[in-house]
Design an enzyme around this catalytic site. Structure first.
Site, PDB file in Angstrom:
ATOM      1  CB  CYS A  19     -67.164  18.317  -6.792  1.00  0.00           C
ATOM      2  SG  CYS A  19     -68.100  18.331  -8.322  1.00  0.00           S
ATOM      3  CG  ASP A  79     -40.843   1.656  23.186  1.00  0.00           C
ATOM      4  OD1 ASP A  79     -39.609   1.626  23.322  1.00  0.00           O
ATOM      5  OD2 ASP A  79     -41.609   0.753  23.571  1.00  0.00           O
ATOM      6  CB  CYS A  88     -65.701  14.892 -10.727  1.00  0.00           C
ATOM      7  SG  CYS A  88     -65.828  16.686 -10.906  1.00  0.00           S
ATOM      8  CG  ASP A  98     -38.943  -1.696  23.560  1.00  0.00           C
ATOM      9  OD1 ASP A  98     -37.861  -1.424  24.099  1.00  0.00           O
ATOM     10  OD2 ASP A  98     -39.950  -2.079  24.183  1.00  0.00           O
ATOM     11  CG  ASP A 128     -44.541  -2.445  24.820  1.00  0.00           C
ATOM     12  OD1 ASP A 128     -45.008  -3.178  25.697  1.00  0.00           O
ATOM     13  OD2 ASP A 128     -43.396  -1.953  24.882  1.00  0.00           O
TER      14      ASP A 128
END
Length: 742
Positions: A22, A627, A19, A422, A623
């Site tokens: 735990c 950036d 659970c 971008d 990309d």
């Protein structure tokens, strides 16, 4: 500082957790180990991910801490991660059901027979059937509960062990004191509760295995062997034996075993399971291929570039595993609730027993009602609600080509207000193409002749504009002589007997040339932010204009539809670019974007993102290296990885962006941005639904049990059903994600 050690990540498999209590106990035990920076325990995967100093916190110390907390642990090596979970045997549950069925039969027959007590077994027979269920098949609850109590806390197993033991002990006492009469026995309650819990655990295991299907599917993409060509002879070797630089031969229909570059052959490669790309991609000499893809109709010879843990497939698997092991912010609140939940339930059960005994004198009935409180309150569903939804969501996203590296970003994406893009390489292809080649009047050249001269000047160049010219030029190219670069302006060289100069408008002005003959034709391209290069011939008589070339960076085919989809979702879109205002405005006009921030230096992009946060949560899509600061500054950074189709040289910049981002798109399809936001919203909704169902069982069930309106059998069934319903509801998320609009 060379003496500063970098933390290492250790993954442990934890046995015995039942659970959320735990999981919280294991997490706290690991965090107390000296040298541990952080520890995250996932109940659904039964894994703990620990960031620690490998010297001051060796793996042996971590294992000892887990064992001291009352659980078993073992290290999970990288090649073992996401291995198929061993199925929990249904045999204990089936045996318990066989032994419990005769005890439960009178209760089931009540609606159809006038006197169900006639069908009750003698007390001695009930004891004989219930005892092996209680102490043999239910021994796991005693062992786990004792370990928990020895560690100074209580978990679900304590509740089950206490509740069923109380019902069993009361039945034994009543049977012993009965003197031959039929006493009030509750053997069916203790036996059936254990049976239901065992069935519930088996069903949980099956559902948990389905939540990791995405990881196992990715793992299975890599073949076990590769066909390596050495000294002209092909040898079949294990993939682990392939080294960088080896030449691997892939026949039609086979999976590509390594990342590499095509040396020989042409084919189409299906990367759909890896990146979500729906159509096979054409591959020829020089193209990059990714391990795990399926080769189509042609034979390919591939030079290996990356192997093992550094391959794209291995990196993808690690990213998904890391996201599944992490905790969403909402889970931290659940953990705090779970830490006090079990002790509170024990107090409520004691109060129930005492209240019934004092108010009515029915101490036996009060004990049975207390048993119902203990059983129905098991917090399994509460611990599974969040991680199950996260695992299904991140796994389904990976199948779509979306890697979610940070679950906090997954939660943040649902409330985005702004998405910044971008321009170059994100909204556009990032690879210049030749859009026009116009000979000057009186030059004596046609388009092919103009391109041949320009190609001769640029035959040895790796400049993106040069590659665009060489792709368009037809026929053999004569290498120019006496080539020299003109920094910031262009280049000069001799082709045949002609001295040529190719470059910018500034270069033409320095040569004293008038661009009036081609001004009218070049104006529309320049207005659309195209890049113009001029070709001139110089001689003793002076310089004359031969023609012009126009280059453009095409917008990605799906960009306009993707922007429109984001705007329909109520998101503000804008461009943040380092390009000129004219270039950015031209792209924005075609995409329907009204907000443009151009001429922004890479270091200043992050400042723009920070300023946008005043209006709400912001995502940045990019990309490249430039950036990375903006991706890190955004609430949600989305990197276009391009692992599936970009050139190998371009990957270095993408890798930097990926490290800074929290979500990675495996292909340059901008529609995945809206898909990622949709996945975030769907996953968050599923978490809320799961938490509702997990809590409603307890909020409704505990008072009913305390009032005596739920028998232990019904309480046990409700408890088992709560965990299974949470997991099944989480699995529905896969279908919901597939139905999201693209």
């Amino acid at each position: 500082m060379d003496n500063v050690r970098q933390p290492s990540a250790v993954v442990l498999h934890i046995d015995g957790m039942t659970c959320a209590t735990c999981a919280g106990r294991v997490e706290r035990a690991l965090q107390r180990v000296e040298g541990v920076r952080s520890a995250s325990v996932n109940l659904a995967t039964e894994h703990a991910e620990v960031q620690c100093d490998p010297v001051s916190a060796p793996t042996s110390a971590l294992l000892h801490a887990v064992q001291a907390a009352g659980y078993d642990a073992q290290e999970v090596l990288p090649e073992q991660r996401a291995a198929t979970r061993a199925a929990r045997s249904w045999l204990p549950a089936a045996l318990a059901a066989v032994l419990s069925a005769p005890l439960l039969a009178p209760m089931l027959l009540t609606p159809w027979v006038s006197d169900p007590h006639r069908w009750m077994l003698p007390g001695a027979w009930q004891w004989l059937l219930a005892t092996p269920v209680q102490f043999w098949l239910g021994a796991q609850f005693y062992r786990a509960g004792w370990r928990s109590l020895r560690a100074g806390s209580a978990n679900m197993d304590v509740l089950v062990a206490l509740g069923t033991s109380a019902a069993y002990a009361l039945s034994v006492v009543n049977l012993w004191r009965s003197g031959g009469a039929m006493p009030a026995l509750y053997f069916e309650s203790s036996a059936v509760v254990i049976t239901l819990v065992l069935f519930g655990k088996a069903m949980e295991e099956r559902a948990k295995r389905q939540t990791t299907d995405a990881i196992r599917a990715l793992q299975s993409l890599r073949p076990d062997t590769a066909r390596v060509r050495r000294e002209g002879v092909e040898h079949e070797v294990p993939c682990a034996a392939v080294s960088s630089g080896d030449v691997v031969v892939v026949r039609p229909g086979e999976r590509v075993p390594v990342d590499g570059v095509v040396l020989e052959g042409r084919s189409h490669v299906d990367e759909s399971l890896l990146t979500g790309e729906s159509l096979p991609l054409a591959k020829q000499v020089g193209d990059a291929v990714t391990g795990g893809a399926i080769n189509g109709e042609g034979l390919l010879a591939i030079r290996t570039t990356t192997v093992g843990a550094e391959s794209a497939l291995a990196r993808i698997v690690r990213l998904v595993e890391s996201a599944q092991a992490a905790k969403a912010p909402i889970q931290r609140l659940v953990d705090r609730v779970s830490a006090v939940f079990v002790p509170l339930v024990l107090v409520l059960a004691l109060v129930t027993w005492v209240a019934w005994g004092w108010s009515s004198g029915q101490w036996s009935l009060g004990l049975i009602n207390a048993v119902s409180v203990l059983v129905i309150a098991c917090p399994c569903a509460l611990g599974l609600a969040t991680p199950a939804a996260l695992m299904v969501g991140t796994g389904a996203a990976a199948r779509e080509g979306i890697l979610i590296q940070d679950v906090q970003a997954l939660e943040s994406a649902r409330a985005l207000r702004t998405v910044a893009f971008d321009k170059t390489g994100t909204l556009t292809q990032g690879q210049p193409t030749l859009t026009a080649a116009i000979p000057a009047p009186g030059s004596g050249l046609d388009r092919a002749g103009l391109l041949a001269l320009c190609a001769s000047l640029q035959a040895g160049s790796e400049h993106p504009l040069a590659r665009a010219v060489l792709l368009e030029a037809s026929g053999p190219t004569v290498m120019a002589r006496d080539l020299s670069a003109l920094p910031g302006r262009g280049l000069r060289g001799t082709v045949g007997q002609r001295t040529l100069e190719l470059g910018s408008t500034r270069l033409m002005h320095e040569l004293g040339l008038d661009d009036a003959p081609l001004a009218a034709q070049s104006a529309p391209y320049q207005a659309a932010a195209g890049t113009v290069s001029w070709l001139a011939e110089t001689s003793a008589a002076g310089a004359r204009l031969l023609g012009l070339l126009v280059f453009g960076d095409p917008i990605k085919p799906q960009a306009a539809a993707a922007i429109a989809q984001l705007q329909r979702l109520g998101l503000h879109t804008l461009i943040v670019s380092g390009d000129t205002q004219a270039s950015a405005n031209a792209v924005a006009a075609q995409l329907g974007i009204e907000d443009v921030r151009a001429d922004v230096l890479p270091g200043d992009k992050a400042a723009v993102i920070e300023s946008l946060k005043a209006q709400g949560r912001v995502a940045m899509v990019g990309d490249g290296i430039n950036d990375a600061p903006a991706l890190a500054a955004a609430d949600v950074g989305i990197a276009m990885a391009g692992w599936s189709s970009q050139a190998q040289a371009r990957r270095a910049g993408s890798d930097v962006a990926i490290q800074a981002a929290s979500i990675t798109l495996l292909r340059g399809d901008l529609s995945l941005v809206a898909k990622a936001i949709g996945i975030s919203r769907a996953t968050h909704n599923k978490i809320r639904q799961n938490l509702f169902w997990a809590l409603i069982y307890n909020l409704v069930g505990i008072p009913l049990a305390a009032l005596g309106w739920l028998s232990p059998v019904i309480a046990g069934g409700a408890m088992a059903l709560s965990s299974v319903s949470v997991l099944l509801n989480a699995l529905r998320l896969r279908g919901e994600i597939r139905r999201l609009p693209r």
